[in-house]
Design a protein around this motif. Structure first.
Motif, short mmCIF file in Angstrom:
data_model
loop_
_atom_site.label_atom_id
_atom_site.label_comp_id
_atom_site.label_asym_id
_atom_site.label_seq_id
_atom_site.Cartn_x
_atom_site.Cartn_y
_atom_site.Cartn_z
N ARG A 1 70.36 -10.43 -4.51
CA ARG A 1 68.95 -10.68 -4.77
C ARG A 1 68.64 -10.57 -6.27
N LYS B 1 57.24 -6.70 -3.39
CA LYS B 1 57.41 -7.22 -2.03
C LYS B 1 57.02 -8.71 -2.05
N ASN C 1 67.64 -12.49 0.97
CA ASN C 1 67.54 -11.54 2.11
C ASN C 1 67.84 -12.25 3.43
N GLU D 1 70.00 -0.95 -0.56
CA GLU D 1 69.20 -0.83 0.67
C GLU D 1 69.70 -1.87 1.66
N GLY D 2 69.03 -2.01 2.81
CA GLY D 2 69.36 -3.08 3.74
C GLY D 2 68.63 -4.34 3.33
N ALA E 1 59.17 -0.48 8.62
CA ALA E 1 57.88 -0.32 9.32
C ALA E 1 57.95 -0.85 10.75
#
Ligand code: PLP
Length: 288
Positions: free
Chosen positions: A144, A151, A158, A183-184, A247
């Motif tokens: 990325r 965001k 991704n 991170e994922g 989330a």
């Protein structure tokens, strides 16, 4: 899509999602010049929405956009979306693009009216099978850009990485830069070794996760605070537990990395303890 999840919002209007239209010269469509948020809703109540509004505000500021709406107006828009889509549990998606011009233009224009879009989606409950067996993940170089703290809707890397994980029969892709875990592809990550919980440091390479922050609070309350610092990918090999947080997926255990078992290959005791606290916290906030 459930019939009750079809009402969307676009620039002041609520209507059936299928009928909402944006101009083809919208900068979100042309350039991915847009930011977004996903807010979970339990029993009709947005969960920790203030942290999502704060992050949205930060994302907008980072791409040189004004506030668009204040917190009160975001709140009322989110509540309208929830009500019009039947209440209960769901995820609210909010997206703000820089707006539509009359030409395609790389330069950031001044004074453009932003495009504000909102919709809801079903919130899938975590399957008993996943909670029992845990997730499988693959690891890949983080391809990325260098501002993953924003965001942004520009999620091409991704979605390629996430889809690659699924092609390999895994459910997430853990990312690394120069040998360090970031991170994922759509989640934050925790690593547990010898009873200690670790998380990579926040910075431009990582999205500040609303769920990660809550999990950190719960770990602190559990007497097992999260230690934030660089995590070498080699440390995954002798991790006792690995967790993913987001989330919409809450806190999930990872039990296989690139085909190798994590710890004893089962969801670990610390995950179980913190996830139990998470579920209690969720229930308390819904009853508040
Ligand atoms: N990191 C990335 C890249 C994400 O896409 C997400 C969520 O979508 C997260 C982390 C977790 O953030 P949150 O817990 O606020 O959903």
């Amino acid at each position: 899509m459930a019939p009750s999840m079809t009402i969307g919002y676009l620039n002041g209007e609520f209507a059936d999602l299928a009928s909402l239209r944006i101009p083809v010269l919208d900068r979100g469509f042309l350039f991915g010049d847009a930011v977004y948020e996903v807010i979970p809703v339990y029993q009709g109540r947005p969960f920790r929405s203030e942290f999502h509004y704060q992050r949205l505000q930060r994302s907008l500021a980072q791409i040189h956009m004004d506030a668009v709406l204040d917190r009160e107006h975001w709140d009322s828009l989110v509540h309208d979306l929830i009500e019009r889509n039947g209440g209960g549990s769901m995820a609210v998606y909010l997206q703000i693009s820089r707006g539509a011009e009359s030409v395609r233009n790389h330069l950031i224009p001044k004074g453009l009216a932003p495009t504000v879009f909102g919709m809801t989606a079903a919130l899938k409950s975590r399957s008993p099978e996943v909670l029992e067996r845990g997730l499988q993940v693959i690891t890949r170089e983080d391809t990325r850009w260098d501002r993953c703290d924003i965001k942004s809707t520009s999620l091409l890397a991704n979605i390629l990485l996430y889809s690659e994980a699924h092609e390999q029969h895994a459910q997430e892709c853990l990312l690394h830069r120069e040998g360090q875990l970031t991170e994922g592809s759509s989640s934050s990550v925790f690593v547990v070794r010898n009873g200690r919980i670790y998380a990579p440091p926040y910075g431009p390479e990582i999205l500040p996760g609303t769920t990660r922050d809550l999990v950190a609070e719960l770990c602190e309350a559990n007497g097992t605070p999260v230690r934030v610092g660089p995590i070498d990918m080699l440390e995954l090999a002798d991790a006792d537990e690995i967790w993913l947080a987001s989330a919409t997926r809450e806190l999930l255990p990872v039990t296989r990395v690139d085909g190798h078992a994590v710890g004893d290959g089962h969801p670990g005791p610390l995950w179980r303890a913190i996830d139990t606290r998470f579920q209690e916290y969720k229930q308390e906030s819904a009853n508040d």
